[in-house]
Design a protein around this motif. Sequence first.
Motif, PDB file in Angstrom:
ATOM      1  N   MET A   1      12.783 100.114 -39.336  1.00  0.00           N
ATOM      2  CA  MET A   1      13.928 101.003 -39.518  1.00  0.00           C
ATOM      3  C   MET A   1      13.657 101.915 -40.703  1.00  0.00           C
ATOM      4  SD  MET A   1      17.096  98.499 -38.707  1.00  0.00           S
ATOM      5  CE  MET A   1      18.187  99.862 -38.378  1.00  0.00           C
ATOM      6  N   HIS A   2      14.010 103.155 -40.559  1.00  0.00           N
ATOM      7  CA  HIS A   2      13.771 104.153 -41.588  1.00  0.00           C
ATOM      8  C   HIS A   2      14.911 104.121 -42.611  1.00  0.00           C
ATOM      9  CE1 HIS A   2      11.990 107.773 -43.181  1.00  0.00           C
ATOM     10  NE2 HIS A   2      13.159 108.390 -43.125  1.00  0.00           N
ATOM     11  N   LYS A   3      14.575 103.973 -43.889  1.00  0.00           N
ATOM     12  CA  LYS A   3      15.538 104.050 -45.005  1.00  0.00           C
ATOM     13  C   LYS A   3      16.679 103.044 -44.888  1.00  0.00           C
ATOM     14  CE  LYS A   3      14.833 108.892 -46.141  1.00  0.00           C
ATOM     15  NZ  LYS A   3      15.461 110.196 -46.311  1.00  0.00           N
TER      16      LYS A   3
ATOM     17  N   ALA B   1      10.823  86.363 -33.886  1.00  0.00           N
ATOM     18  CA  ALA B   1      11.323  85.353 -32.944  1.00  0.00           C
ATOM     19  C   ALA B   1      11.055  85.775 -31.501  1.00  0.00           C
ATOM     20  CB  ALA B   1      12.820  85.125 -33.161  1.00  0.00           C
ATOM     21  N   VAL B   2      11.292  87.031 -31.179  1.00  0.00           N
ATOM     22  CA  VAL B   2      11.030  87.530 -29.822  1.00  0.00           C
ATOM     23  C   VAL B   2       9.530  87.454 -29.526  1.00  0.00           C
ATOM     24  CG1 VAL B   2      11.076  89.579 -28.342  1.00  0.00           C
ATOM     25  CG2 VAL B   2      13.076  88.992 -29.715  1.00  0.00           C
TER      26      VAL B   2
ATOM     27  N   ILE C   1      16.029  92.309 -39.115  1.00  0.00           N
ATOM     28  CA  ILE C   1      15.394  92.934 -37.952  1.00  0.00           C
ATOM     29  C   ILE C   1      13.967  92.415 -37.779  1.00  0.00           C
ATOM     30  CG2 ILE C   1      14.589  95.137 -36.999  1.00  0.00           C
ATOM     31  CD1 ILE C   1      17.619  94.734 -36.806  1.00  0.00           C
ATOM     32  N   ASN C   2      13.222  92.280 -38.890  1.00  0.00           N
ATOM     33  CA  ASN C   2      11.852  91.768 -38.800  1.00  0.00           C
ATOM     34  C   ASN C   2      11.829  90.338 -38.280  1.00  0.00           C
ATOM     35  OD1 ASN C   2      10.591  94.105 -39.661  1.00  0.00           O
ATOM     36  ND2 ASN C   2      10.537  93.486 -41.806  1.00  0.00           N
TER      37      ASN C   2
ATOM     38  N   TYR D   1      11.917 102.469 -35.041  1.00  0.00           N
ATOM     39  CA  TYR D   1      10.611 102.555 -34.401  1.00  0.00           C
ATOM     40  C   TYR D   1      10.290 101.193 -33.797  1.00  0.00           C
ATOM     41  CZ  TYR D   1      10.139 106.852 -37.051  1.00  0.00           C
ATOM     42  OH  TYR D   1      10.330 108.110 -37.568  1.00  0.00           O
ATOM     43  N   LEU D   2      10.030 101.167 -32.512  1.00  0.00           N
ATOM     44  CA  LEU D   2       9.656  99.942 -31.810  1.00  0.00           C
ATOM     45  C   LEU D   2       8.184 100.057 -31.431  1.00  0.00           C
ATOM     46  CD1 LEU D   2      10.444  97.268 -30.376  1.00  0.00           C
ATOM     47  CD2 LEU D   2      10.861  98.645 -28.345  1.00  0.00           C
ATOM     48  N   ARG D   3       7.380  99.116 -31.947  1.00  0.00           N
ATOM     49  CA  ARG D   3       5.952  99.077 -31.615  1.00  0.00           C
ATOM     50  C   ARG D   3       5.678  97.794 -30.844  1.00  0.00           C
ATOM     51  NH1 ARG D   3       2.851  98.660 -36.330  1.00  0.00           N
ATOM     52  NH2 ARG D   3       4.714  97.997 -37.439  1.00  0.00           N
TER      53      ARG D   3
END
Length: 102
Positions: A72-74, A89-90, A83-84, A54-56
């Motif tokens: 990310m799910h599960k 950073a982005v 990923i967080n 999921y990208l918010r």
Amino acid sequence: MEELLAQPQAAQAVTITEKIVERVIERVVREREKLPNRRQGYTQKAVVGGHKVYLRTGEYDDGRLGEIFIDMHKEGAALRSFINNFAIAVSLGLQYGVPLEE
């Protein structure tokens, strides 16, 4: 690159140093532009390699992208943390004025 290798070593060092100095001079230091407390955004669901992602987004009042969140799910804690941190950073880059393409 071939022309650089054909030069004597001292000339190579000068050429490389000039390129580095040229790059540093071109950079502009900007202050961080904080996002408003209430902001618009989108949520997009995707499947990447069999994993739900999921990208918010969070946007400035003028519609510019200012932050992203990736969930990310599960997934395991290590991958989720990686990923967080990438999303943080982005987001910081966007808030300092770095184009998304960079």
